[in-house]
Design a protein around this motif. Structure first.
Motif, PDB file in Angstrom:
ATOM      1  N   ASN A   1      55.809  52.841  56.170  1.00  0.00           N
ATOM      2  CA  ASN A   1      55.955  51.787  55.210  1.00  0.00           C
ATOM      3  C   ASN A   1      54.809  51.200  54.645  1.00  0.00           C
ATOM      4  O   ASN A   1      54.910  50.938  53.411  1.00  0.00           O
ATOM      5  CB  ASN A   1      56.882  50.724  55.823  1.00  0.00           C
ATOM      6  N   GLU A   2      53.780  50.820  55.412  1.00  0.00           N
ATOM      7  CA  GLU A   2      52.518  50.397  54.676  1.00  0.00           C
ATOM      8  C   GLU A   2      52.010  51.458  53.811  1.00  0.00           C
ATOM      9  O   GLU A   2      51.563  51.179  52.808  1.00  0.00           O
ATOM     10  CB  GLU A   2      51.706  49.873  55.824  1.00  0.00           C
ATOM     11  N   THR A   3      51.910  52.757  54.189  1.00  0.00           N
ATOM     12  CA  THR A   3      51.415  53.747  53.619  1.00  0.00           C
ATOM     13  C   THR A   3      52.120  54.061  52.224  1.00  0.00           C
ATOM     14  O   THR A   3      51.387  54.536  51.243  1.00  0.00           O
ATOM     15  CB  THR A   3      51.039  54.935  54.560  1.00  0.00           C
ATOM     16  N   LEU A   4      53.131  54.081  52.498  1.00  0.00           N
ATOM     17  CA  LEU A   4      54.003  54.607  51.043  1.00  0.00           C
ATOM     18  C   LEU A   4      54.580  53.308  50.332  1.00  0.00           C
ATOM     19  O   LEU A   4      55.315  53.548  49.147  1.00  0.00           O
ATOM     20  CB  LEU A   4      55.062  55.329  51.574  1.00  0.00           C
ATOM     21  N   ALA A   5      54.165  52.156  50.439  1.00  0.00           N
ATOM     22  CA  ALA A   5      54.654  51.042  49.923  1.00  0.00           C
ATOM     23  C   ALA A   5      54.416  51.045  48.249  1.00  0.00           C
ATOM     24  O   ALA A   5      55.237  50.956  47.612  1.00  0.00           O
ATOM     25  CB  ALA A   5      54.197  49.601  50.415  1.00  0.00           C
ATOM     26  N   ASN A   6      53.084  51.288  48.064  1.00  0.00           N
ATOM     27  CA  ASN A   6      52.629  51.341  46.783  1.00  0.00           C
ATOM     28  C   ASN A   6      53.260  52.637  45.842  1.00  0.00           C
ATOM     29  O   ASN A   6      53.718  52.319  44.855  1.00  0.00           O
ATOM     30  CB  ASN A   6      51.102  51.500  46.438  1.00  0.00           C
ATOM     31  N   ALA A   7      53.538  53.651  46.595  1.00  0.00           N
ATOM     32  CA  ALA A   7      53.914  54.696  46.087  1.00  0.00           C
ATOM     33  C   ALA A   7      55.575  54.558  45.767  1.00  0.00           C
ATOM     34  O   ALA A   7      56.029  55.042  44.457  1.00  0.00           O
ATOM     35  CB  ALA A   7      53.679  55.983  46.858  1.00  0.00           C
TER      36      ALA A   7
ATOM     37  N   LYS B   1      56.845  51.932  44.975  1.00  0.00           N
ATOM     38  CA  LYS B   1      57.102  50.824  43.886  1.00  0.00           C
ATOM     39  C   LYS B   1      57.088  51.552  42.770  1.00  0.00           C
ATOM     40  O   LYS B   1      57.522  51.142  41.463  1.00  0.00           O
ATOM     41  CB  LYS B   1      55.880  49.965  43.819  1.00  0.00           C
ATOM     42  N   ASN B   2      56.377  52.699  42.465  1.00  0.00           N
ATOM     43  CA  ASN B   2      56.142  53.367  41.082  1.00  0.00           C
ATOM     44  C   ASN B   2      56.904  54.750  41.160  1.00  0.00           C
ATOM     45  O   ASN B   2      56.818  55.539  40.005  1.00  0.00           O
ATOM     46  CB  ASN B   2      54.541  53.800  41.170  1.00  0.00           C
ATOM     47  N   ASP B   3      57.090  55.280  42.124  1.00  0.00           N
ATOM     48  CA  ASP B   3      57.862  56.700  42.245  1.00  0.00           C
ATOM     49  C   ASP B   3      59.246  56.625  42.817  1.00  0.00           C
ATOM     50  O   ASP B   3      59.736  56.243  43.943  1.00  0.00           O
ATOM     51  CB  ASP B   3      57.245  57.437  42.850  1.00  0.00           C
TER      52      ASP B   3
ATOM     53  N   ARG C   1      63.437  56.375  47.327  1.00  0.00           N
ATOM     54  CA  ARG C   1      64.802  56.585  48.160  1.00  0.00           C
ATOM     55  C   ARG C   1      64.549  57.318  49.354  1.00  0.00           C
ATOM     56  O   ARG C   1      65.127  57.020  50.267  1.00  0.00           O
ATOM     57  CB  ARG C   1      65.431  57.629  46.924  1.00  0.00           C
ATOM     58  N   LEU C   2      63.421  58.096  49.294  1.00  0.00           N
ATOM     59  CA  LEU C   2      63.071  58.671  50.656  1.00  0.00           C
ATOM     60  C   LEU C   2      62.887  57.686  51.853  1.00  0.00           C
ATOM     61  O   LEU C   2      63.326  57.787  52.911  1.00  0.00           O
ATOM     62  CB  LEU C   2      61.898  59.749  50.692  1.00  0.00           C
ATOM     63  N   LEU C   3      61.948  56.761  51.429  1.00  0.00           N
ATOM     64  CA  LEU C   3      61.688  55.637  52.319  1.00  0.00           C
ATOM     65  C   LEU C   3      62.631  54.822  52.702  1.00  0.00           C
ATOM     66  O   LEU C   3      63.070  54.327  53.849  1.00  0.00           O
ATOM     67  CB  LEU C   3      60.629  54.714  51.544  1.00  0.00           C
ATOM     68  N   ASN C   4      63.597  54.566  51.741  1.00  0.00           N
ATOM     69  CA  ASN C   4      64.822  53.808  52.125  1.00  0.00           C
ATOM     70  C   ASN C   4      65.709  54.559  53.102  1.00  0.00           C
ATOM     71  O   ASN C   4      66.206  54.086  54.128  1.00  0.00           O
ATOM     72  CB  ASN C   4      65.830  53.485  50.740  1.00  0.00           C
TER      73      ASN C   4
END
Length: 84
Positions: free
Chosen positions: A13-19, A21-23, A28-31
């Motif tokens: 979650n920390e690593t992909l948070a910024n991505a 926001k913009n992608d 959706r994958l993170l959700n």
């Protein structure tokens, strides 16, 4: 190492948070990653290895290890032509 990282929700979650926001795809994958409850500890990894032929040694050598690659899909046929 990949399995340990893939199971670390805080790190992912920390690593992909910024991505995320913009992608929309990453969001959706993170959700999905955060919604899935996995009491059975079943794991799946989608990955792809890329190889190129070393003609001098007459064998294939791994040149990439991808856990997910979608960004260059639209030009994959052109890249294949270049590598011939």
């Amino acid at each position: 190492m990949f399995i340990k990282i893939a199971g670390d929700k805080k790190f992912i979650n920390e690593t992909l948070a910024n991505a995320a926001k913009n992608d929309e795809f990453v969001k959706r994958l993170l959700n999905i990653f955060n919604e899935v409850q996995n009491p059975q500890k079943v794991q799946m990894i989608v990955l792809r290895n890329d190889y190129m032929m070393d003609e001098k040694r007459d064998k294939f050598l791994m040149v990439e290890y991808n856990l997910m690659s979608v960004g260059m899909l639209c030009v994959s046929d052109k890249v294949q032509d270049i590598q011939r």
